[in-house]
Design a protein around this motif. Structure first.
Motif, PDB file in Angstrom:
ATOM      1  N   ASN A 112       0.845  -1.208   0.000  1.00 58.73           N
ATOM      2  CA  ASN A 112       0.000   0.000   0.000  1.00 58.73           C
ATOM      3  C   ASN A 112       0.878   1.254   0.000  1.00 58.73           C
ATOM      4  OD1 ASN A 112      -2.403  -1.611   0.116  1.00 58.73           O
ATOM      5  ND2 ASN A 112      -1.958  -1.955   2.280  1.00 58.73           N
ATOM      6  N   ARG A 113       0.832   2.054   1.054  1.00 53.89           N
ATOM      7  CA  ARG A 113       1.588   3.321   1.088  1.00 53.89           C
ATOM      8  C   ARG A 113       3.067   3.125   1.476  1.00 53.89           C
ATOM      9  NH1 ARG A 113       0.580   6.269   4.982  1.00 53.89           N
ATOM     10  NH2 ARG A 113      -0.603   4.829   6.308  1.00 53.89           N
ATOM     11  N   PHE A 114       3.430   1.902   1.802  1.00 63.62           N
ATOM     12  CA  PHE A 114       4.782   1.615   2.277  1.00 63.62           C
ATOM     13  C   PHE A 114       5.579   0.889   1.201  1.00 63.62           C
ATOM     14  CE2 PHE A 114       3.987   2.766   6.661  1.00 63.62           C
ATOM     15  CZ  PHE A 114       2.616   2.592   6.789  1.00 63.62           C
ATOM     16  N   SER A 115       6.793   1.346   0.973  1.00 62.31           N
ATOM     17  CA  SER A 115       7.672   0.673   0.025  1.00 62.31           C
ATOM     18  C   SER A 115       9.102   0.753   0.541  1.00 62.31           C
ATOM     19  CB  SER A 115       7.565   1.304  -1.367  1.00 62.31           C
ATOM     20  OG  SER A 115       7.974   2.658  -1.323  1.00 62.31           O
ATOM     21  N   VAL A 116       9.941  -0.149   0.035  1.00 65.05           N
ATOM     22  CA  VAL A 116      11.330  -0.162   0.468  1.00 65.05           C
ATOM     23  C   VAL A 116      12.239   0.054  -0.729  1.00 65.05           C
ATOM     24  CG1 VAL A 116      10.863  -1.633   2.461  1.00 65.05           C
ATOM     25  CG2 VAL A 116      11.577  -2.670   0.273  1.00 65.05           C
ATOM     26  N   ASN A 117      13.442   0.532  -0.419  1.00 67.25           N
ATOM     27  CA  ASN A 117      14.530   0.610  -1.396  1.00 67.25           C
ATOM     28  C   ASN A 117      15.638  -0.291  -0.857  1.00 67.25           C
ATOM     29  OD1 ASN A 117      16.443   1.160  -3.290  1.00 67.25           O
ATOM     30  ND2 ASN A 117      16.649   3.319  -2.788  1.00 67.25           N
ATOM     31  N   PHE A 118      15.733  -1.485  -1.415  1.00 64.62           N
ATOM     32  CA  PHE A 118      16.678  -2.491  -0.950  1.00 64.62           C
ATOM     33  C   PHE A 118      17.892  -2.485  -1.863  1.00 64.62           C
ATOM     34  CE2 PHE A 118      18.635  -6.030   0.722  1.00 64.62           C
ATOM     35  CZ  PHE A 118      18.596  -7.163  -0.070  1.00 64.62           C
ATOM     36  N   GLN A 119      19.028  -2.152  -1.294  1.00 65.44           N
ATOM     37  CA  GLN A 119      20.297  -2.137  -2.024  1.00 65.44           C
ATOM     38  C   GLN A 119      21.214  -3.162  -1.371  1.00 65.44           C
ATOM     39  OE1 GLN A 119      20.836  -0.177  -4.748  1.00 65.44           O
ATOM     40  NE2 GLN A 119      18.761   0.676  -4.573  1.00 65.44           N
ATOM     41  N   LYS A 120      21.232  -4.390  -1.926  1.00 66.51           N
ATOM     42  CA  LYS A 120      21.938  -5.481  -1.254  1.00 66.51           C
ATOM     43  C   LYS A 120      23.442  -5.233  -1.183  1.00 66.51           C
ATOM     44  CE  LYS A 120      22.113 -10.519  -1.001  1.00 66.51           C
ATOM     45  NZ  LYS A 120      21.667 -11.812  -1.609  1.00 66.51           N
ATOM     46  N   ALA A 121      24.023  -4.755  -2.254  1.00 67.84           N
ATOM     47  CA  ALA A 121      25.469  -4.542  -2.254  1.00 67.84           C
ATOM     48  C   ALA A 121      25.872  -3.485  -1.237  1.00 67.84           C
ATOM     49  CB  ALA A 121      25.931  -4.132  -3.650  1.00 67.84           C
ATOM     50  N   ALA A 122      25.050  -2.482  -1.094  1.00 70.10           N
ATOM     51  CA  ALA A 122      25.325  -1.405  -0.144  1.00 70.10           C
ATOM     52  C   ALA A 122      24.841  -1.748   1.248  1.00 70.10           C
ATOM     53  CB  ALA A 122      24.674  -0.106  -0.607  1.00 70.10           C
ATOM     54  N   LYS A 123      24.132  -2.867   1.403  1.00 72.71           N
ATOM     55  CA  LYS A 123      23.539  -3.290   2.678  1.00 72.71           C
ATOM     56  C   LYS A 123      22.694  -2.166   3.256  1.00 72.71           C
ATOM     57  CE  LYS A 123      27.083  -6.717   3.487  1.00 72.71           C
ATOM     58  NZ  LYS A 123      28.224  -7.184   4.304  1.00 72.71           N
ATOM     59  N   SER A 124      21.787  -1.685   2.403  1.00 74.53           N
ATOM     60  CA  SER A 124      20.907  -0.582   2.768  1.00 74.53           C
ATOM     61  C   SER A 124      19.461  -0.998   2.546  1.00 74.53           C
ATOM     62  CB  SER A 124      21.244   0.640   1.916  1.00 74.53           C
ATOM     63  OG  SER A 124      20.298   1.653   2.065  1.00 74.53           O
ATOM     64  N   PHE A 125      18.587  -0.565   3.439  1.00 75.91           N
ATOM     65  CA  PHE A 125      17.178  -0.995   3.384  1.00 75.91           C
ATOM     66  C   PHE A 125      16.321   0.138   3.933  1.00 75.91           C
ATOM     67  CE2 PHE A 125      13.815  -3.902   2.995  1.00 75.91           C
ATOM     68  CZ  PHE A 125      13.100  -4.050   4.178  1.00 75.91           C
ATOM     69  N   SER A 126      15.938   1.069   3.081  1.00 78.65           N
ATOM     70  CA  SER A 126      15.172   2.233   3.547  1.00 78.65           C
ATOM     71  C   SER A 126      13.676   2.024   3.335  1.00 78.65           C
ATOM     72  CB  SER A 126      15.639   3.507   2.836  1.00 78.65           C
ATOM     73  OG  SER A 126      15.434   3.387   1.442  1.00 78.65           O
ATOM     74  N   LEU A 127      12.892   2.688   4.166  1.00 82.72           N
ATOM     75  CA  LEU A 127      11.430   2.595   4.121  1.00 82.72           C
ATOM     76  C   LEU A 127      10.864   3.943   3.688  1.00 82.72           C
ATOM     77  CD1 LEU A 127       8.712   1.113   4.850  1.00 82.72           C
ATOM     78  CD2 LEU A 127       8.940   2.166   7.113  1.00 82.72           C
ATOM     79  N   LYS A 128      10.024   3.931   2.659  1.00 83.49           N
ATOM     80  CA  LYS A 128       9.347   5.139   2.214  1.00 83.49           C
ATOM     81  C   LYS A 128       7.875   5.043   2.563  1.00 83.49           C
ATOM     82  CE  LYS A 128       8.373   6.238  -2.187  1.00 83.49           C
ATOM     83  NZ  LYS A 128       8.575   6.707  -3.589  1.00 83.49           N
ATOM     84  N   ILE A 129       7.390   6.062   3.253  1.00 81.23           N
ATOM     85  CA  ILE A 129       5.980   6.141   3.589  1.00 81.23           C
ATOM     86  C   ILE A 129       5.376   7.277   2.775  1.00 81.23           C
ATOM     87  CG2 ILE A 129       4.270   6.396   5.424  1.00 81.23           C
ATOM     88  CD1 ILE A 129       6.452   5.592   7.437  1.00 81.23           C
ATOM     89  N   SER A 130       4.436   6.961   1.920  1.00 78.24           N
ATOM     90  CA  SER A 130       3.763   7.950   1.084  1.00 78.24           C
ATOM     91  C   SER A 130       2.446   8.356   1.725  1.00 78.24           C
ATOM     92  CB  SER A 130       3.513   7.374  -0.312  1.00 78.24           C
ATOM     93  OG  SER A 130       4.707   6.931  -0.906  1.00 78.24           O
ATOM     94  N   ASP A 131       2.005   9.596   1.413  1.00 78.06           N
ATOM     95  CA  ASP A 131       0.713  10.071   1.922  1.00 78.06           C
ATOM     96  C   ASP A 131       0.614   9.815   3.430  1.00 78.06           C
ATOM     97  OD1 ASP A 131      -2.770   9.140   1.433  1.00 78.06           O
ATOM     98  OD2 ASP A 131      -1.881  11.068   1.989  1.00 78.06           O
ATOM     99  N   SER A 132       1.572  10.313   4.191  1.00 83.24           N
ATOM    100  CA  SER A 132       1.652  10.054   5.631  1.00 83.24           C
ATOM    101  C   SER A 132       0.347  10.411   6.331  1.00 83.24           C
ATOM    102  CB  SER A 132       2.804  10.855   6.250  1.00 83.24           C
ATOM    103  OG  SER A 132       4.032  10.450   5.721  1.00 83.24           O
ATOM    104  N   GLN A 133      -0.019   9.561   7.275  1.00 81.35           N
ATOM    105  CA  GLN A 133      -1.240   9.747   8.056  1.00 81.35           C
ATOM    106  C   GLN A 133      -0.892   9.878   9.534  1.00 81.35           C
ATOM    107  OE1 GLN A 133      -3.738   6.418   7.031  1.00 81.35           O
ATOM    108  NE2 GLN A 133      -3.814   6.987   4.859  1.00 81.35           N
ATOM    109  N   LEU A 134      -1.776  10.532  10.290  1.00 80.30           N
ATOM    110  CA  LEU A 134      -1.519  10.732  11.720  1.00 80.30           C
ATOM    111  C   LEU A 134      -1.285   9.387  12.420  1.00 80.30           C
ATOM    112  CD1 LEU A 134      -4.127  13.518  12.567  1.00 80.30           C
ATOM    113  CD2 LEU A 134      -1.681  13.778  12.078  1.00 80.30           C
ATOM    114  N   GLY A 135      -1.955   8.353  11.964  1.00 76.44           N
ATOM    115  CA  GLY A 135      -1.792   7.024  12.573  1.00 76.44           C
ATOM    116  C   GLY A 135      -0.448   6.386  12.289  1.00 76.44           C
ATOM    117  N   ASP A 136       0.359   6.990  11.442  1.00 79.23           N
ATOM    118  CA  ASP A 136       1.697   6.461  11.184  1.00 79.23           C
ATOM    119  C   ASP A 136       2.680   6.887  12.267  1.00 79.23           C
ATOM    120  OD1 ASP A 136       1.366   7.082   7.595  1.00 79.23           O
ATOM    121  OD2 ASP A 136       0.795   5.324   8.793  1.00 79.23           O
ATOM    122  N   THR A 137       2.275   7.789  13.141  1.00 80.73           N
ATOM    123  CA  THR A 137       3.137   8.219  14.249  1.00 80.73           C
ATOM    124  C   THR A 137       3.475   7.014  15.126  1.00 80.73           C
ATOM    125  OG1 THR A 137       2.319  10.488  14.280  1.00 80.73           O
ATOM    126  CG2 THR A 137       3.249   9.625  16.332  1.00 80.73           C
TER     127      THR A 137
END
Lengths: 115, 114
Positions: free
Chosen positions: A62-87
């Motif tokens: 849904n509104r959550f997606s990741v950017n997984f970079q295995k070689a860089a060992k990086s795993f970021s989370l993107k939250i789109s259309d942030s809602q108050l309940g995401d706090t």
């Protein structure tokens, strides 16, 4: 041993905006799982999204997606259309593919969604 | 389905005392893991129980012990409490099978050691 680092102790975002939480990890394993968990003030850990390391395609929920970079060992989370309940606190976690299914968690990022 | 339940919700003890925390897994789950979450930190793995035996253990002293009952519920015991044992103790359950099995967390027990 595996380690998970989250370099942003606190972040804030305006409602309806997009925010990205960072996570890096260190492991010698080639196959593993990565997770983002949410812990609201109620304290219950809730699974947000999961990524299997052998899959190149980034996971989305849904509104959550990741950017997984295995070689860089990086795993970021993107939250789109942030809602108050995401706090909540957001924890990045690592789990070996074989080895009993216990998590290694990062220190967490406190996200505040502002009205 | 009640999900994972833990008792008590809060607990206050003094140094040197012993404490027992309880966890009932989600229906259909047979594996229970325990985590310690100190204030402002991420959870740390204590141990995991399956078929009434400790299957894995994290870097915790022997003062931390556990038990799993035939109905898959579990207890975490901590002896000779230290101030540093003050934390939120989380229980997670899953179904043991090959591959990845989603773990469901309980709401935790907040232990305060004075």
């Amino acid at each position: 041993a595996q380690t998970v680092t989250q370099s942003q102790p606190e972040m804030s975002v305006q409602e309806a905006e997009t925010v990205t939480l960072s996570c890096t990890y260190d492991t010698s394993e080639s196959n593993y799982y990565l997770f983002w968990y949410k812990q609201p003030p109620s304290r219950q850990m809730i699974l947000v999204i999961r990524q299997e390391a052998y899959k190149q395609q980034n996971a989305t929920e849904n509104r959550f997606s990741v950017n997984f970079q295995k070689a860089a060992k990086s795993f970021s989370l993107k939250i789109s259309d942030s809602q108050l309940g995401d706090t909540a606190m957001y924890f990045c976690a690592f789990m070996k593919h074989d080895g009993g299914q216990n998590f290694v968690f990062g220190p967490g990022t406190r996200l505040s969604v502002l009205p | 389905d009640a999900g994972v339940t833990q008792s008590p919700t809060h607990l206050i003890k003094t140094r040197g005392q012993q404490v027992t925390l309880r966890c009932s897994p989600k229906s259909g789950h047979d594996t229970v893991s325990w985590y310690q979450q100190a204030l402002g930190q991420g959870p740390q793995f204590i141990f995991q129980y399956y078929e009434e035996e400790e299957r894995q253990r994290g870097n915790f002293p022997d003062r931390f012990s556990g038990h799993q009952f035939p109905n898959y519920s579990s207890e975490l015991n901590v002896n000779a409490l230290l101030l540093g044992d003050s934390a939120l103790y989380l229980c997670a359950s899953s179904r043991d099978s090959s591959g990845y099995n989603e773990q469901f967390f309980g709401p935790g027990t907040r232990l305060t050691v004075l």
